[in-house]
Design an enzyme around this catalytic site. Structure first.
Site, PDB file in Angstrom:
ATOM      1  N   TYR A   3     -16.395  34.203 -13.339  1.00  0.00           N
ATOM      2  CA  TYR A   3     -17.772  33.746 -13.104  1.00  0.00           C
ATOM      3  C   TYR A   3     -18.141  33.772 -11.621  1.00  0.00           C
ATOM      4  O   TYR A   3     -19.302  33.874 -11.270  1.00  0.00           O
ATOM      5  CB  TYR A   3     -17.968  32.304 -13.614  1.00  0.00           C
ATOM      6  CG  TYR A   3     -17.725  32.134 -15.089  1.00  0.00           C
ATOM      7  CD1 TYR A   3     -18.368  32.947 -16.006  1.00  0.00           C
ATOM      8  CD2 TYR A   3     -16.860  31.162 -15.568  1.00  0.00           C
ATOM      9  CE1 TYR A   3     -18.147  32.800 -17.366  1.00  0.00           C
ATOM     10  CE2 TYR A   3     -16.631  31.004 -16.920  1.00  0.00           C
ATOM     11  CZ  TYR A   3     -17.276  31.831 -17.817  1.00  0.00           C
ATOM     12  OH  TYR A   3     -17.049  31.682 -19.150  1.00  0.00           O
ATOM     13  N   LYS A  30      -3.285  35.192 -20.232  1.00  0.00           N
ATOM     14  CA  LYS A  30      -3.188  36.539 -20.822  1.00  0.00           C
ATOM     15  C   LYS A  30      -2.264  37.323 -19.900  1.00  0.00           C
ATOM     16  O   LYS A  30      -2.623  38.366 -19.339  1.00  0.00           O
ATOM     17  CB  LYS A  30      -4.600  37.129 -20.918  1.00  0.00           C
ATOM     18  CG  LYS A  30      -4.732  38.398 -21.709  1.00  0.00           C
ATOM     19  CD  LYS A  30      -4.682  38.205 -23.194  1.00  0.00           C
ATOM     20  CE  LYS A  30      -4.733  39.546 -23.886  1.00  0.00           C
ATOM     21  NZ  LYS A  30      -4.364  39.493 -25.302  1.00  0.00           N
TER      22      LYS A  30
END
Ligand code: NAD
Length: 365
Positions: free
Chosen positions: A144, A194
């Protein structure tokens, strides 16, 4: 204890549910001999009407002079987003506060109430022992806040890119908070990443592993985000504390927030490095039910209880509020969002009164 609380009710159902949480805090004041002073300030569309801005400096000043911020919700009706009053309202209000106070840690407790098993979208045989999870989401970094870019290549094909970046200090800060959070609970921390694909995740995992030795009493699991999304639905009872990056936390916390059965049950806290906090319900301004006295005030009341615990260290008072809510729900006192077809809902005012009475019964002054 004397504390100044900045009260920002905002838009839609914000003022209704905020008024419920202030009644509960007044009861805590009276029963436990505290002095909470409420400083009201405008935010969102309500502030735009007065100042022509969603987060005016008058509001920031009141927040700066307070010990904690109790926030309602902001934003306009879903079909009125082109009105200048509502354009960018949520982003302008929440991001301005996040920026002004450097909130880097978001904590969202997800608790399934025993009395509301039927409300969960999960089947009873999936719920197991229910769910009682705290999700720590990093708020200041990740995709973001990296570079956002649009360009056309030599063939006129449009491209877009968003850059995710983390530094080890930002990760270390939230990971430490999550370890401390786990120590106060069942001492199981699941770090979600991840790391099989992303470098930001590999750095995340290194930082978690480096901190593990400082918290030998906490058991650490590492889980990939895609698996975590599955596990939250298959077996939510396996989780105690989850810590994760901004983007993964955004999605996982919304997924988890439906498990208890209504968005009207989920509070959240945003904290900065100095421990200053903003407390707010997870839901929005819900214009479809505004002014009808039907909104569920529990998320806002639980936000106040989180404030007592995290900002003021008043754990007994926070527990009294949670126990009162549990007791009221057990008696079948429920707002419309919690009722099955054959149950009769109570109003916002009625459930608030019931919670206040339970607190008085728990703490006989
Ligand atoms: P919403 O959360 O306001 O409402 C979604 C659904 O949940 C509605 O049916 C609503 O009635 C119900 N709901 C929400 N809170 C409830 C409560 N306490 N009790 C009972 N039912 C409740 O989301 P939306 O309709 O997509 O958005 C409306 C506005 O809220 C938009 O302007 C959006 O930008 C804003 N919003 C603000 C925040 C925030 O202030 N943090 C969060 C989400 C959405």
């Amino acid at each position: 204890m004397k504390k100044i609380i900045a009260v920002l009710p905002g838009d839609g159902i914000g003022p209704e549910v905020m008024s419920a949480s202030l009644e509960v805090l007044e009861t805590i004041n009276e029963r436990y001999n505290h002095q909470f002073i409420f400083q009201h300030a405008a935010i969102g569309g309500a502030a735009f009407d007065i100042y022509g801005k969603h987060c005016p400096h008058e509001t920031l000043e009141i927040c700066q002079q307070s010990d904690a911020i109790l926030f309602g919700c902001v934003g306009g009706p879903v079909d009125a987003q082109d009105d200048p009053k509502w354009q960018g309202c949520e982003a302008n209000s929440i991001l301005a506060l996040r920026k002004a106070f450097n909130f880097g840690v978001n904590i969202r407790p997800i608790k399934m109430f025993n009395a509301l098993q039927e409300n969960s979208p999960l089947k009873n045989n999936r719920i197991g022992q229910g769910a009682d999870i705290e999700i720590f989401r990093e708020l200041s970094g990740d995709i973001y806040f990296g570079e956002h870019r649009r360009f056309e290549d030599e063939n006129g094909v449009k491209h877009a890119s968003d850059t995710a970046e983390y530094d080890e200090n930002t990760i270390a800060h939230i990971v430490e908070k999550a370890f401390i959070g786990a120590q106060k609970r069942n001492k199981v921390l699941t770090s979600v990443d991840k790391a099989n694909v992303l470098d930001t995740s590999r750095l995340w995992r290194e930082v978690v592993k480096a901190q593990e030795k400082n918290f030998p009493d906490v058991k650490v699991n590492h889980m990939y985000v895609d698996n975590c999304a599955m596990q939250l639905v298959l077996n939510p009872a396996q989780f105690d504390v989850i810590v994760t990056a901004n983007l993964f936390g955004d999605i996982l916390s919304d997924l988890a927030s439906v498990l208890p059965g209504s968005i009207g049950l989920i509070p959240s806290a945003s904290l900065n490095k100095q421990g200053f906090g903003l407390y707010e319900p997870a839901g929005g301004s819900a214009f479809d039910i505004q002014g009808k006295n039907v909104a569920n005030p529990i998320a806002q009341i639980l936000s106040a209880s989180l404030m007592l615990s995290y900002s003021f260290g008043l754990h007994q008072e926070a527990k009294a509020i949670q126990d009162a809510i549990e007791a009221v729900l057990k008696k079948g006192v429920k707002t419309a969002d919690l009722c099955t077809v054959d149950e009769t809902p109570v109003t916002t005012t009625q459930i608030t009164q019931a919670i206040v009475q339970e607190i008085k019964a728990i703490c006989i002054a």
